[in-house]
Design a protein around this motif. Structure first.
Motif, PDB file in Angstrom:
ATOM      1  N   ALA B 577       0.842  -1.206   0.000  1.00  0.00           N
ATOM      2  CA  ALA B 577       0.000   0.000   0.000  1.00  0.00           C
ATOM      3  C   ALA B 577       0.876   1.255   0.000  1.00  0.00           C
ATOM      4  O   ALA B 577       0.607   2.231  -0.711  1.00  0.00           O
ATOM      5  CB  ALA B 577      -0.925  -0.004   1.220  1.00  0.00           C
ATOM      6  N   HIS B 578       1.927   1.201   0.772  1.00  0.00           N
ATOM      7  CA  HIS B 578       2.861   2.333   0.836  1.00  0.00           C
ATOM      8  C   HIS B 578       3.522   2.553  -0.528  1.00  0.00           C
ATOM      9  O   HIS B 578       3.609   3.685  -1.017  1.00  0.00           O
ATOM     10  CB  HIS B 578       3.916   2.022   1.908  1.00  0.00           C
ATOM     11  CG  HIS B 578       4.984   3.060   2.047  1.00  0.00           C
ATOM     12  ND1 HIS B 578       4.789   4.244   2.741  1.00  0.00           N
ATOM     13  CD2 HIS B 578       6.259   3.094   1.573  1.00  0.00           C
ATOM     14  CE1 HIS B 578       5.915   4.956   2.694  1.00  0.00           C
ATOM     15  NE2 HIS B 578       6.822   4.282   1.986  1.00  0.00           N
ATOM     16  N   LEU B 579       3.957   1.489  -1.152  1.00  0.00           N
ATOM     17  CA  LEU B 579       4.630   1.597  -2.451  1.00  0.00           C
ATOM     18  C   LEU B 579       3.664   2.093  -3.533  1.00  0.00           C
ATOM     19  O   LEU B 579       4.051   2.835  -4.434  1.00  0.00           O
ATOM     20  CB  LEU B 579       5.225   0.243  -2.870  1.00  0.00           C
ATOM     21  CG  LEU B 579       6.366  -0.297  -1.990  1.00  0.00           C
ATOM     22  CD1 LEU B 579       6.732  -1.735  -2.407  1.00  0.00           C
ATOM     23  CD2 LEU B 579       7.615   0.589  -2.072  1.00  0.00           C
ATOM     24  N   LEU B 580       2.428   1.673  -3.442  1.00  0.00           N
ATOM     25  CA  LEU B 580       1.437   2.049  -4.463  1.00  0.00           C
ATOM     26  C   LEU B 580       0.703   3.336  -4.091  1.00  0.00           C
ATOM     27  O   LEU B 580      -0.188   3.781  -4.815  1.00  0.00           O
ATOM     28  CB  LEU B 580       0.419   0.911  -4.649  1.00  0.00           C
ATOM     29  CG  LEU B 580       0.969  -0.402  -5.226  1.00  0.00           C
ATOM     30  CD1 LEU B 580      -0.051  -1.528  -5.084  1.00  0.00           C
ATOM     31  CD2 LEU B 580       1.384  -0.234  -6.685  1.00  0.00           C
ATOM     32  N   GLU B 581       1.076   3.858  -2.926  1.00  0.00           N
ATOM     33  CA  GLU B 581       0.490   5.123  -2.437  1.00  0.00           C
ATOM     34  C   GLU B 581      -1.033   5.041  -2.397  1.00  0.00           C
ATOM     35  O   GLU B 581      -1.739   5.847  -3.000  1.00  0.00           O
ATOM     36  CB  GLU B 581       0.966   6.297  -3.315  1.00  0.00           C
ATOM     37  CG  GLU B 581       2.485   6.472  -3.238  1.00  0.00           C
ATOM     38  CD  GLU B 581       3.009   7.561  -4.155  1.00  0.00           C
ATOM     39  OE1 GLU B 581       2.307   7.885  -5.132  1.00  0.00           O
ATOM     40  OE2 GLU B 581       4.097   8.074  -3.889  1.00  0.00           O
ATOM     41  N   CYS B 582      -1.498   4.018  -1.727  1.00  0.00           N
ATOM     42  CA  CYS B 582      -2.945   3.876  -1.566  1.00  0.00           C
ATOM     43  C   CYS B 582      -3.222   3.363  -0.159  1.00  0.00           C
ATOM     44  O   CYS B 582      -2.294   3.104   0.601  1.00  0.00           O
ATOM     45  CB  CYS B 582      -3.504   2.898  -2.609  1.00  0.00           C
ATOM     46  SG  CYS B 582      -2.960   1.202  -2.338  1.00  0.00           S
ATOM     47  N   GLU B 588      -6.340  -5.476  -3.215  1.00  0.00           N
ATOM     48  CA  GLU B 588      -6.708  -6.883  -3.176  1.00  0.00           C
ATOM     49  C   GLU B 588      -5.500  -7.710  -3.617  1.00  0.00           C
ATOM     50  O   GLU B 588      -4.712  -7.263  -4.456  1.00  0.00           O
ATOM     51  CB  GLU B 588      -7.925  -7.182  -4.043  1.00  0.00           C
ATOM     52  CG  GLU B 588      -7.806  -6.712  -5.471  1.00  0.00           C
ATOM     53  CD  GLU B 588      -9.139  -6.856  -6.228  1.00  0.00           C
ATOM     54  OE1 GLU B 588      -9.119  -6.731  -7.456  1.00  0.00           O
ATOM     55  OE2 GLU B 588     -10.184  -7.078  -5.569  1.00  0.00           O
ATOM     56  N   PHE B 589      -5.372  -8.897  -3.018  1.00  0.00           N
ATOM     57  CA  PHE B 589      -4.217  -9.754  -3.330  1.00  0.00           C
ATOM     58  C   PHE B 589      -4.711 -10.998  -4.049  1.00  0.00           C
ATOM     59  O   PHE B 589      -5.412 -11.825  -3.481  1.00  0.00           O
ATOM     60  CB  PHE B 589      -3.481 -10.144  -2.044  1.00  0.00           C
ATOM     61  CG  PHE B 589      -2.257 -10.995  -2.311  1.00  0.00           C
ATOM     62  CD1 PHE B 589      -1.121 -10.449  -2.898  1.00  0.00           C
ATOM     63  CD2 PHE B 589      -2.244 -12.346  -1.978  1.00  0.00           C
ATOM     64  CE1 PHE B 589       0.009 -11.233  -3.143  1.00  0.00           C
ATOM     65  CE2 PHE B 589      -1.122 -13.138  -2.220  1.00  0.00           C
ATOM     66  CZ  PHE B 589       0.002 -12.571  -2.801  1.00  0.00           C
ATOM     67  N   THR B 590      -4.378 -11.115  -5.315  1.00  0.00           N
ATOM     68  CA  THR B 590      -4.679 -12.347  -6.054  1.00  0.00           C
ATOM     69  C   THR B 590      -3.535 -12.623  -7.016  1.00  0.00           C
ATOM     70  O   THR B 590      -2.923 -11.700  -7.553  1.00  0.00           O
ATOM     71  CB  THR B 590      -5.971 -12.223  -6.906  1.00  0.00           C
ATOM     72  OG1 THR B 590      -5.898 -11.021  -7.656  1.00  0.00           O
ATOM     73  CG2 THR B 590      -7.229 -12.256  -6.063  1.00  0.00           C
ATOM     74  N   LYS B 597      -7.839  -1.798  -6.298  1.00  0.00           N
ATOM     75  CA  LYS B 597      -9.123  -2.186  -6.895  1.00  0.00           C
ATOM     76  C   LYS B 597      -9.535  -1.183  -7.978  1.00  0.00           C
ATOM     77  O   LYS B 597      -9.486   0.037  -7.764  1.00  0.00           O
ATOM     78  CB  LYS B 597     -10.223  -2.218  -5.810  1.00  0.00           C
ATOM     79  CG  LYS B 597     -10.058  -3.374  -4.831  1.00  0.00           C
ATOM     80  CD  LYS B 597     -11.062  -3.274  -3.675  1.00  0.00           C
ATOM     81  CE  LYS B 597     -10.593  -4.101  -2.487  1.00  0.00           C
ATOM     82  NZ  LYS B 597     -11.270  -3.763  -1.241  1.00  0.00           N
ATOM     83  N   GLY B 598      -9.907  -1.719  -9.118  1.00  0.00           N
ATOM     84  CA  GLY B 598     -10.454  -0.873 -10.184  1.00  0.00           C
ATOM     85  C   GLY B 598      -9.414  -0.089 -10.953  1.00  0.00           C
ATOM     86  O   GLY B 598      -9.762   0.802 -11.733  1.00  0.00           O
ATOM     87  N   THR B 599      -8.118  -0.367 -10.762  1.00  0.00           N
ATOM     88  CA  THR B 599      -7.083   0.344 -11.518  1.00  0.00           C
ATOM     89  C   THR B 599      -6.082  -0.671 -12.064  1.00  0.00           C
ATOM     90  O   THR B 599      -6.162  -1.862 -11.756  1.00  0.00           O
ATOM     91  CB  THR B 599      -6.303   1.341 -10.628  1.00  0.00           C
ATOM     92  OG1 THR B 599      -5.421   0.578  -9.780  1.00  0.00           O
ATOM     93  CG2 THR B 599      -7.229   2.192  -9.789  1.00  0.00           C
TER      94      THR B 599
END
Lengths: 171, 812
Positions: B577-582, B588-590, B597-599
């Motif tokens: 989350a920190h790396l993706l700045e969200c 979600e992890f798959t 989500k949605g991007t």
């Protein structure tokens, strides 16, 4: 006594005690520890190697008897990074679990296929009668030998064979 | 970095283990050669029971190449070392000290009395000949019933009897069912039978071996063992070696089947000698030594009394066992027959149950765990007596089973033995097996052959079984006085390049853990199967665990891997989350990817591993590590089940038995790797069928093992066995997140009674209602000629009402 043998393509000259068994010579002097000892009554076949192209139980041959011979062990089967078709078939068909009987089973199977390039199930079972396995119940070993037969040229023996590409299961 | 899409669990992956095994690039214990290594050879007493009157090692010490010869006086001068038993089943259990080397008395043929240390194995064995040992023979103690009789010679003079323990379970006392005596006395049919479980040899293909290296800062021991972790702690406790100064490694191990559960006198000898001399030592036994001195399995006399109403409804079951422990308590030996206590009721609803097991010492090789460990014995007896009860009632044996088994809608079901079976579907497995087998057609053929008086008769054998697997909930083991827990451990390390190292406390020796665990991790973390390395069997790299036995590896050890992987993901998520700045909530992890989500914004867990290694840009206060570990302690056992059907042809003129077809449908829950599962079933069947038809370890009247080599002990070859039809139903276990149940022992447990039931069924019209195992041609031929033939023993009878209850031959 001094003996000269060729093992998996390399020539070795050694002094051995007359009582030294071939399997102990291979393991302890030549370092071919892929060949193993499973019993002391020549019943289990775990130590099977090829002596001048034919399978023998190396626990029942003296090293001095092998003087001047060519020996192939399980370590000498793969060529140029390519598995022997019987090795490949053992892998493809899950014909091993603990793997202790496997070197002997593979060497015996190659000899069996050299005698009978298209064995039916009964012929495989009888041809492997001298090799014991405690893990597999033999079913996948039988399957592997018949699978290997489909991949090998007729009359294949310990020399390198051509692999015919036939689809196999497994993955 | 690519993520796997297709699930790995359920895939018939060819094994990672194979490459080294098919090319001979293996590491068996006997392959290990260290600089300056010396070799051990053990002098074994040929007598079953004797006083050592003299032991002269002086000539042996002068033999060529000999460095030292040791007796008990040298290795254990004050007689304080005793081999451990981890399962004292009762507070008053007889616990004679099992020495490393016998000092004054020998209690079984094959017990070690001296050890030679020499430069080569050959010289060590030569020197054994030069040891002068004199013995005064003592009376052997071989027959269990005679051993328990008043005035019988004692195996151990320090004990007041040859009884090791009496262990009792009673459903009325435990509150799990009714009173069995009341059930027996009020039932329309009461049937009493005695069965014998012959003694078997586990017969792993690689003989036992160990190498001890005392050089350096730690003592390192390589051993052909199933239980490296247990071996380390037990060696430390037994010899007083500080545990942190001992490393135990199980390298490639050539099969075990329970036979390599143990803490061996030879391992202790090697540790003691290596430390004494400051040199590496190797002990590598011959097959003859394995047969004599490695523990055996089974060896029980089973008295069963079963009661039912005329319509076939079971009303009670009483089990009285005599279990032969051999000369000493093995590591878990006393507990093995007691494991069976929970399995005699099998898949049936039995309202009242009483179990009593008397463990007996005899002057024979120890018995201990062998594939199934208590459960094959139980399954054999109940499945045999169900056939006999069906015959008494004039019912089809399958119909009798259907009438009494737990219906699929009745799960979870708490049995009369107090276990709660979580799931099962006996109907589905049986129906599938019947179809594959062609049950109805074979029954018709059987009738035709009988009517025609065909010299080759056909019989059909049924075995509907369940077993307790996934050993074990630690609290249950505690309640059974077992000296350890039943949890399992795993750890995961994400390497900087995204590769994954898994350590497992399970210790594979043929089961394919490297492959199956890689499949589990690949699915959990979404990394390629090839990117996973599984480390096991070394107390330094896979430092914690309880090893492999009892079909526990996947059901306990595999779940620990799942739990460890979940922790890795939990650690990685805030970093991703920190790396993706969200926000974490947006991720979600798959398939190995954290995606917003949605991007299209995403990062893989392998990328996160590299970011963690660099540690340049982590959330404040984050520990730079994705490593995790987990210990899983199951809440309950798992309960694989299945229906096995065997068609046997019996040549009435020769007694020869031929298995015409063998069909089994096993329900082992979720399958990680069908190839491995099928292989386990095949191997299990071979061992169970071998008990029925071929194998028996025989001691003669002097206590000498007469089946001491593969020339005498009938281990089946490929030519002795048929191909099997193995199928599955899948009712996932609810006691673990994978839904797995365990498969290693299923084939062995189920197949023995299927085969014996088939043979008895084929010749029942000759007045045969039992043939003792192994069903050799001679025994079968005699049964056809003379009706049931037994090796003696009381009470095999049936009848109505009270008249048939006979308490003789029990374990009182």
């Amino acid at each position: 006594m001094r003996i000269t043998v060729t093992v998996d393509g390399t020539k070795y000259t050694d002094d051995v005690e007359p009582r030294t068994l071939l399997v102990h010579y291979l393991r302890e002097r030549v370092g071919k520890v892929g060949t193993v000892v499973g019993c002391d009554t020549s019943n289990c076949g775990a130590c099977t190697v090829h002596l001048d192209g034919h399978s023998v139980k190396s626990c029942s041959v003296l090293a001095v008897q092998a003087d001047g011979s060519e020996i192939t062990t399980v370590e000498g089967l793969a060529r140029d990074g390519q598995l022997h078709p019987v090795q490949q078939a053992f892998h493809d068909n899950h014909a091993l679990q603990c793997g202790f009987c496997t070197p002997g089973m593979i060497m015996q199977s190659i000899d069996l296929l050299a005698d009978n390039p298209d064995p039916d199930e009964q012929a495989v079972r009888e041809g492997l009668e001298g090799n014991l396995c405690r893990c597999t119940g033999y079913q996948n070993i039988v399957r592997a030998v018949r699978d290997a037969a489909r991949h090998m040229s007729p009359g294949a023996g310990p020399e390198a064979e051509q692999i015919k590409h036939v689809g196999v299961g497994g993955e | 970095m690519t993520a796997t899409i297709e699930p790995e669990v359920g895939k018939s992956r060819r094994r990672k283990e194979d490459e080294r095994l098919i090319t001979g690039r293996t590491r068996w214990t006997d392959n290990i050669a260290l600089p300056g290594m010396l070799h051990l050879a053990v002098l074994r007493c040929p007598l079953a029971h004797a006083k050592i009157t003299s032991l002269d090692t002086s000539a042996a010490k002068e033999s060529p190449g000999v460095i030292a010869v040791y007796t008990a006086a040298d290795l254990d001068p004050d007689g304080s070392i005793g081999m451990p038993c981890a399962w004292p089943v009762t507070p008053d259990m007889g616990a004679p000290r099992r020495p490393v080397l016998a000092a004054d008395r020998v209690n079984f043929a094959g017990e070690g009395v001296a050890v030679v240390v020499a430069r080569s194995a050959g010289e060590a064995h030569d020197a054994l000949e030069a040891i002068e040992a004199d013995y005064d023979e003592l009376p052997p103690v071989l027959d269990m019933e005679a051993a328990l009789a008043e005035g019988a010679p004692l195996v151990h003079e320090e004990l007041d009897s040859n009884k090791n323990a009496l262990w009792v379970f009673d459903s009325a006392g435990a509150g799990t069912g009714g009173d069995v005596e009341q059930a027996l006395s009020s039932s329309e049919i009461v049937l009493k039978r005695r069965f014998r479980q012959q003694r078997l040899v586990p017969a792993f293909m690689e003989p036992r071996a160990c190498v001890v290296d005392p050089t350096g800062t730690q003592v390192t021991m390589w051993s052909a063992t199933q239980v490296p972790h247990i071996l380390r702690v037990m060696s430390a406790m037994t010899l007083g070696i500080p545990e942190h100064k001992l490393r135990v490694i199980a390298p490639d191990v050539g099969g075990g089947f329970g036979g390599k559960i143990g803490v061996l006198p030879e391992e202790m000898m090697a540790l003691l000698v290596a430390q004494k001399l400051g040199k590496p030592v190797k002990w590598n036994e011959s097959r003859s030594e394995t047969m004599l001195a490695a523990h055996h399995g089974r060896d029980q006399i089973q008295d069963l009394t079963i009661s039912a109403n005329a319509d076939g409804t079971l009303t009670g079951l009483k089990v009285e066992l005599l279990a032969n422990l051999g000369a000493y308590n093995g590591l878990v030996g006393p507990g093995v027959p007691i494991l069976g206590a929970f399995m005699f009721n099998a898949i049936y609803k039995i309202p009242a149950y009483h179990f009593a097991c008397t463990n007996v010492f005899t002057t024979t090789t120890l018995t201990d765990a062998y594939r199934g460990a208590g459960r094959p014995e139980a399954t054999f007896a109940i499945e045999r007596i169900m056939d006999e009860l069906a015959d008494e009632l004039g019912m089809d044996p399958l119909e009798l089973r259907e009438k009494n088994w737990i219906k699929h809608e009745e799960f979870p079901y708490t049995t009369v033995a107090g276990l709660t079976y979580d799931t099962g579907n006996y109907e589905a497995a049986t129906e599938k097996a019947k179809q594959l087998f062609g049950y109805d057609e074979l029954r018709r053929e059987q009738e035709r052959r009988r009517a025609a008086n065909d010299p080759v008769q056909l019989g059909i054998g049924i075995s509907t079984f369940t077993e307790m697997c996934g050993l074990a909930p630690s609290r249950v083991l505690g309640s059974l006085d077992y000296g350890a827990g039943g949890w399992e451990y795993a750890s995961l390390r994400m390497l900087p390049t995204g590769k994954v190292e898994v350590t497992t406390g399970a210790s594979a020796h043929g089961q394919g853990h490297e492959t199956a665990w890689s499949q589990i991790v690949a699915d959990q973390l979404g990394v390629p199967f090839e990117d996973v390395e599984v480390l096991h069997g070394d107390t330094q790299s896979s430092h914690k665990g309880l090893d492999t036995y009892g079909s526990r590896s996947l059901v306990v050890g595999g779940i620990a891997v799942v739990k460890a992987a979940e922790k890795v993901i939990a650690k990685a998520k805030p970093i991703a989350a920190h790396l993706l700045e969200c926000s974490e909530d947006d991720l979600e992890f798959t398939g190995g990817k954290f995606a917003v989500k949605g991007t299209d914004s995403a990062t893989t867990i392998q990328d996160v591993a590299l970011a963690v290694f660099a540690a340049h840009n982590l959330p404040d206060g984050t520990e730079p590590s994705l490593d995790s570990d987990a210990t899983f302690d199951p809440e309950n056992f798992s309960f694989p089940h299945g229906t096995h059907l065997c068609a046997a042809e019996v040549d009435t003129e020769t007694g020869r038995v031929t298995l015409r077809s063998y069909v089994c449908v096993d329900d082992v829950g979720t399958v990680v790797n069908p190839l491995i599962v099928e292989g386990q079933v095949h191997g299990g069947l071979a061992q169970g069928i071998a008990q029925a038809l071929f194998e028996e370890a025989v001691h003669d009247e002097s206590g000498t093992l007469t089946t001491g080599t593969f020339a005498d002990y009938l281990l089946p070859s490929a030519a002795d066995l048929p191909s099997f039809t193995t199928e599955r139903t899948e009712t996932p276990s609810t006691t673990n997140p994978l839904g797995a149940k365990g498969v290693g022992e299923a084939g062995t447990i189920a197949s023995t009674p299927a085969v014996v039931n088939a043979v008895v069924d084929a010749v029942r019209h000759f007045g045969v209602n039992d043939i003792e195992m192994p069903l050799s041609p001679m025994r079968v031929w005699s049964a056809v000629r003379h009706g049931t033939v037994r090796a003696g023993g009381p009470g095999n009878e049936a009848g109505g009402g009270l008249g048939s209850i006979d308490a003789s031959g029990g374990a009182q």
